[in-house]
Design a protein around this motif. Sequence first.
Motif, short mmCIF file in Angstrom:
data_model
loop_
_atom_site.label_atom_id
_atom_site.label_comp_id
_atom_site.label_asym_id
_atom_site.label_seq_id
_atom_site.Cartn_x
_atom_site.Cartn_y
_atom_site.Cartn_z
N LEU A 127 7.88 -2.06 -31.35
CA LEU A 127 6.50 -1.64 -31.08
C LEU A 127 6.45 -1.08 -29.67
O LEU A 127 6.77 -1.78 -28.70
N ILE A 128 6.08 0.19 -29.54
CA ILE A 128 5.97 0.86 -28.24
C ILE A 128 4.50 1.02 -27.90
O ILE A 128 3.73 1.56 -28.70
N ILE A 129 4.11 0.55 -26.71
CA ILE A 129 2.71 0.64 -26.29
C ILE A 129 2.66 1.45 -25.00
O ILE A 129 3.21 1.05 -23.97
N ALA A 130 2.02 2.61 -25.06
CA ALA A 130 1.93 3.52 -23.92
C ALA A 130 0.62 3.30 -23.17
O ALA A 130 -0.46 3.45 -23.75
N ILE A 131 0.73 2.95 -21.89
CA ILE A 131 -0.45 2.73 -21.05
C ILE A 131 -0.49 3.74 -19.91
O ILE A 131 -1.56 4.22 -19.53
N LEU A 153 -2.99 -6.58 -30.65
CA LEU A 153 -1.87 -5.67 -30.86
C LEU A 153 -0.56 -6.40 -31.18
O LEU A 153 0.31 -5.86 -31.86
N ILE A 154 -0.43 -7.60 -30.69
CA ILE A 154 0.82 -8.35 -30.86
C ILE A 154 0.52 -9.63 -31.62
O ILE A 154 -0.02 -10.58 -31.06
N GLU A 169 9.25 -7.26 -33.91
CA GLU A 169 10.46 -7.97 -33.50
C GLU A 169 10.73 -7.77 -32.02
O GLU A 169 11.19 -8.67 -31.33
N ARG A 170 10.42 -6.56 -31.53
CA ARG A 170 10.66 -6.21 -30.13
C ARG A 170 9.50 -5.34 -29.66
O ARG A 170 8.96 -4.53 -30.42
N VAL A 171 9.11 -5.49 -28.39
CA VAL A 171 7.99 -4.73 -27.83
C VAL A 171 8.43 -4.05 -26.54
O VAL A 171 9.06 -4.68 -25.68
N LEU A 172 8.12 -2.76 -26.43
CA LEU A 172 8.36 -1.99 -25.20
C LEU A 172 7.02 -1.50 -24.69
O LEU A 172 6.31 -0.76 -25.37
N ILE A 173 6.66 -1.92 -23.48
CA ILE A 173 5.39 -1.55 -22.86
C ILE A 173 5.67 -0.57 -21.73
O ILE A 173 6.52 -0.83 -20.86
N GLY A 190 2.71 -11.05 -21.28
CA GLY A 190 2.41 -12.48 -21.39
C GLY A 190 2.25 -12.92 -22.83
O GLY A 190 2.67 -14.02 -23.21
N ARG A 191 1.65 -12.06 -23.64
CA ARG A 191 1.51 -12.36 -25.07
C ARG A 191 2.88 -12.45 -25.74
O ARG A 191 3.11 -13.34 -26.57
N CYS A 192 3.77 -11.53 -25.38
CA CYS A 192 5.14 -11.57 -25.93
C CYS A 192 5.84 -12.86 -25.54
O CYS A 192 6.53 -13.48 -26.36
#
Length: 263
Positions: free
Chosen positions: A52-56, A130-131, A140-144, A205-207
């Motif tokens: 999961l990629i989250i663009a900020i 979102l998570i 399974e994996r998150v990239l912020i 922090g959620r991750c």
Amino acid sequence: MEDVITEIPPPSRFFEEDLNNFTAPSPTLPTPFIVFSNPKPNLNSPLRPSLLIIAISTPSINLLHHCLSSKPPIGTLMLPEISLSGNSIEPSLKDKSCHIYALDDQNSIIVVIVQFRVVAERSHAVAKLLIDGEAQICPERVLILDSVQSRNFRSNLPPDEELAFKLETTAALMEEQEGLGAQIRSLGFFLSGSVMDGLGAALLGRCQMRRIKGTLCVTWPESGALALSLVKSLLKDVLPSLEHLRVSDVDDDGSRLDSELYT
């Protein structure tokens, strides 16, 4: 004899916190929610992407928007206090929106592009949604992808240099980050004494709380051609389609963005 009308009144017998008891409490904001474009066949079955990629940050939003402009979003995160007035029918960089995209039919990689400012008080609610929020997205994996602001960095940030750092959850530190590409894996860690806040910190922090392999990648500068080139180099191993995207084309559109929309 003292004049009770013109005499200075005595100090209040109430403490400031006691006076606040007489004011009406602020109204509770509605809970954010996700609207899926195509209802899932099984509403009780969450999306389980491998990444999961989250663009900020502004450059990540620009790059991923251009990379995914030909794909219709599979869903939209709605923040009730953000007005949809002025948004276009098709996804646009000028919109205040948060669209969710799937890179393939199997939903193995999902991208979230956050194009509005999320205040600190709402960051945790958005991160929870979102998570693993209400069993809708369980990655399974998150990239912020976020940017570092000069006030949060322990030393001076040179305006003419590009910098990138990362922060990781315990689960990510214990395993090889094969799905993130060599460039991100080789990044140094965010300097001790510097801080991250806002939505990016809430998502990481959620991750950590959910024991998910999460990586927060922060870049400097916050916008401009240097920032776009840096983010593109970091993501080209993760998203090969970015390789053919010209930074000059993205920068032309990005220069017209309102920086206040982003955290």
